[in-house]
Design a protein around this motif. Structure first.
Motif, PDB file in Angstrom:
ATOM      1  N   SER A 255      71.024  43.288  70.683  1.00 21.11           N
ATOM      2  CA  SER A 255      70.307  43.760  69.495  1.00 21.11           C
ATOM      3  C   SER A 255      70.452  42.754  68.340  1.00 21.11           C
ATOM      4  O   SER A 255      69.545  42.623  67.528  1.00 21.11           O
TER       5      SER A 255
ATOM      6  N   TYR B 277      66.877  33.410  74.418  1.00 20.60           N
ATOM      7  CA  TYR B 277      67.160  34.847  74.404  1.00 20.60           C
ATOM      8  C   TYR B 277      67.148  35.407  75.820  1.00 20.60           C
ATOM      9  O   TYR B 277      68.045  36.170  76.194  1.00 20.60           O
ATOM     10  N   GLU B 278      66.162  35.027  76.616  1.00 18.74           N
ATOM     11  CA  GLU B 278      66.101  35.534  77.986  1.00 18.74           C
ATOM     12  C   GLU B 278      67.260  34.997  78.833  1.00 18.74           C
ATOM     13  O   GLU B 278      67.801  35.704  79.675  1.00 18.74           O
TER      14      GLU B 278
ATOM     15  N   GLY C 178      58.519  38.171  72.956  1.00 17.39           N
ATOM     16  CA  GLY C 178      58.831  37.956  71.555  1.00 17.39           C
ATOM     17  C   GLY C 178      57.694  37.327  70.785  1.00 17.39           C
ATOM     18  O   GLY C 178      57.707  37.281  69.569  1.00 17.39           O
TER      19      GLY C 178
ATOM     20  N   THR D 244      70.263  36.990  77.873  1.00 19.78           N
ATOM     21  CA  THR D 244      70.170  38.313  78.493  1.00 19.78           C
ATOM     22  C   THR D 244      70.618  38.254  79.941  1.00 19.78           C
ATOM     23  O   THR D 244      71.387  39.101  80.407  1.00 19.78           O
TER      24      THR D 244
ATOM     25  N   GLU E 281      67.912  39.734  68.792  1.00 18.29           N
ATOM     26  CA  GLU E 281      66.464  39.991  68.651  1.00 18.29           C
ATOM     27  C   GLU E 281      65.950  39.570  67.330  1.00 18.29           C
ATOM     28  O   GLU E 281      66.267  39.376  66.328  1.00 18.29           O
TER      29      GLU E 281
END
Length: 123
Positions: free
Chosen positions: A120, A58-59, A42, A62, A123
């Motif tokens: 999505s 974010y990771e 990112g 995920t 992101e």
């Protein structure tokens, strides 16, 4: 006999403490060849901690979404195998096995859709 045990226990205690002291003092030598932690995807500017933490979050999300999807797949598979075994033994109807297969597939498709949409959005 008791004196011998006490003496061996005291010696083991001293050896343990000596080993602990040596391990603590030599830790920087062990850490010299360790790889650095990978930076998250990112992109972020050097020194921008907020974007760095956002990338790690974010990771982590995920990974959590993937683990939830895998756990649900395993749960549906286990339930289907259990129902199949019950139908084979005559404890359940074969229609229940088919219904469970259809409902399980729909659950997995909806879950995959939700995980994809969530990724999505993040992101």
């Amino acid at each position: 006999m008791l004196k011998t045990c006490k003496r061996h226990l005291a010696r083991a205690h001293h050896l343990f403490l000596a080993g602990l002291v040596i391990a603590i003092h030599s830790t920087p030598a062990w850490a010299q060849n360790l790889p650095t932690a990978p930076e998250p995807d990112g992109g972020f500017e050097d020194g921008n901690w907020i974007d760095l933490m956002r990338g790690y979050l974010y990771e982590g999300a995920t990974l959590l979404g993937t683990l939830i999807a895998v756990a649900s797949f395993l749960w549906v598979s286990w339930t289907a195998l259990t129902k199949f075994n019950e139908a084979r033994q005559g404890k359940a109807e074969w229609g229940e096995v088919g219904l469970l297969g259809v409902v399980g597939a729909v659950i997995l498709l909806v879950l995959s859709f939700f995980v994809t949409q969530a990724m999505s959005i993040m992101e």
